[in-house]
Write a protein that holds these residues in place. Structure first.
Motif, mmCIF file in Angstrom:
data_model
loop_
_atom_site.group_PDB
_atom_site.id
_atom_site.type_symbol
_atom_site.label_atom_id
_atom_site.label_comp_id
_atom_site.label_asym_id
_atom_site.label_seq_id
_atom_site.Cartn_x
_atom_site.Cartn_y
_atom_site.Cartn_z
ATOM 1 N N LYS A 92 16.309 14.224 -12.068
ATOM 2 C CA LYS A 92 17.349 13.281 -11.659
ATOM 3 C C LYS A 92 17.599 13.185 -10.157
ATOM 4 O O LYS A 92 17.932 12.113 -9.649
ATOM 5 N N ASP A 93 17.488 14.296 -9.418
ATOM 6 C CA ASP A 93 17.839 14.259 -7.988
ATOM 7 C C ASP A 93 16.779 13.506 -7.188
ATOM 8 O O ASP A 93 15.634 13.934 -7.106
ATOM 9 N N LYS A 94 17.218 12.416 -6.565
ATOM 10 C CA LYS A 94 16.264 11.570 -5.853
ATOM 11 C C LYS A 94 15.591 12.314 -4.685
ATOM 12 O O LYS A 94 14.395 12.185 -4.462
ATOM 13 N N THR A 95 16.375 13.053 -3.961
ATOM 14 C CA THR A 95 15.841 13.921 -2.897
ATOM 15 C C THR A 95 16.638 15.216 -2.941
ATOM 16 O O THR A 95 17.645 15.318 -3.643
ATOM 17 N N ILE A 96 16.206 16.169 -2.129
ATOM 18 C CA ILE A 96 16.910 17.448 -2.116
ATOM 19 C C ILE A 96 18.315 17.304 -1.523
ATOM 20 O O ILE A 96 19.222 18.077 -1.856
ATOM 21 N N ALA A 97 18.498 16.280 -0.684
ATOM 22 C CA ALA A 97 19.844 16.028 -0.159
ATOM 23 C C ALA A 97 20.785 15.629 -1.290
ATOM 24 O O ALA A 97 21.981 15.957 -1.269
#
Lengths: 241, 241
Positions: free
Chosen positions: B63-68
């Motif tokens: 689910k997390d698009k990027t680590i940010a």
DNA sequence: ATTTTTTGTGTAAATATTACACATATTTTT
DNA sequence: AAAAATATGTGTAATATTTACACAAAAAAT
């Protein structure tokens, strides 16, 4: 060889790779080391085969002490270049969910600076090639973006770090040093002001090679005065332009 | 809920987490938001339970698009603070093979700057607490080291970025601004020189609050002139001290 | 009430940065 | 072979920036 499906986890895990941007300088131009992608990890599907890419590869979860060790190991395996762990400076991570078509892969990028003349012979010309900064081909994955970010990091670091030490050969000329700064900072400096400032820092030692040097257009040769530099750096010195 | 051993890979994969260093400023001191570790990921063994640590947690691979986005989500879950993705500035990765006793975990750290007065109310006091920089307890994992690295990154960035905008309230005084710079850079400035330089940049707007202000010792209030700042920054301006 | 602390303000000296021209050896062009 | 173009080293004056420094008044602390 690893058996398929051997490693299981309670939650999904990403793969982690280390890619490296290796900058070199030949006295004229800034260059970058790239590899031609073949297949990797015997059993996995190869992505972007035949395209140019940054050298790099997967973290060895059980053996690599840190991600910098991955970068070191993969660079050696893929290009023949054997640097030192401390040569790798972290640029950052690239983690977009779709950046690799095969699975979720987070890459952590480092850059390294090398004296091109000294390492050119040891790079494996079969797989790796030095490209002029002005002439970089399209790269696999998001490596174009990574390269741009690495360059801008180098551009920042040059204000505070002795990148000249690392990119230039032992013996170099002021015009070479100036050209290097101009290449990285993408600006032009006045020759006299550049020389004045550099000499004022006291980190250059002129090399006396006996030649009386009446005429000009044979540039004076210098060496970096590493001790002086370290002393200055310790007391808060910043190399700026 | 996930079933145990559901996710299998051909090669071992590390876990990846995002930890955040959130700096706040109350007009007097630099502060950092920490959490008290309880248990996480229902089924896994809790490490360092009961100790103070940086807020953070595991990448959601699917689910997390990027680590940010991981950093954003975990900060919200653990402290109640809801920032914006672009508030998270990457500091770097920490990948030592033994940094987590449970399995190989690579963490990617970001820092964020917040206006303490505005967010203090929304931090969940049950789990999170603001610590003065001078008074940080011992932290779990390698979080002590991470915190030091994040601070030194902030210290670097303050030269080129308007961290004042992000840490100070809308309305602030010159002494507060100076104190903030002094806290981060760990130096003292001359009051007159600081004011001269700041005013010379033209990024401060004095607030006229009607009071005739005959006496001193009631500091003048300012607002940042964001437009002016952005214009200066676009043309290569650098905020230096 | 007295003392201490905090604030705002301006200028002169020192330092750093910028702009700028010529003579000559080497290299390139014709 | 001659001519033209290019690359190199060098110093100074003008400008801009940085630094050092003191006092008067209100507020806060004692």
């Amino acid at each position: 060889m690893a058996k398929k499906g051997q490693y299981t986890y309670e939650y999904p895990h990403p793969a982690v790779t280390a890619d490296s941007v290796v900058f070199g300088y030949d006295g004229k131009e800034l260059k970058v080391l790239l590899i031609k992608r073949g297949k990797e990890r015997e059993a996995s599907t190869t992505a972007y085969a035949g395209e140019w890419a940054l050298p790099g590869g997967f973290l060895d979860v059980e053996k690599d002490k840190t991600i910098a060790h991955t970068a070191f190991r993969e660079l050696k395996e893929e290009t023949g270049l054997k640097l030192s762990i401390k040569d790798f400076k972290e640029v950052g991570s690239f983690s977009d969910i779709r950046r690799d078509p095969r699975e979720r892969v987070i890459t952590i990028t480092h850059y390294a600076l090398v004296k091109l003349a000294e390492v050119e012979a040891s790079t494996d010309a079969e797989k790796a090639e030095w490209f002029s900064w002005a002439d970089i081909p399209h790269l696999a994955f998001d490596h174009d973006k990574i390269l741009r970010v690495a360059f801008s990091r180098l551009k920042q670091d040059i204000h505070f770090e002795p990148v000249g030490f690392e990119l230039l050969p032992e013996v170099f000329t002021l015009p070479q040093l100036q050209n290097l700064y101009e290449s990285i900072l993408e600006v032009k400096f006045d020759r006299r002001n550049f020389a004045n400032k550099m000499k004022h820092y006291g980190i250059l030692s002129e090399i006396e090679d006996g030649t009386p040097r009446h005429g000009t257009r044979t540039p004076v040769k210098y060496r970096f005065d590493k001790e002086n530099y370290d002393r200055l750096k310790g007391s808060g010195f910043q190399l700026e332009f």
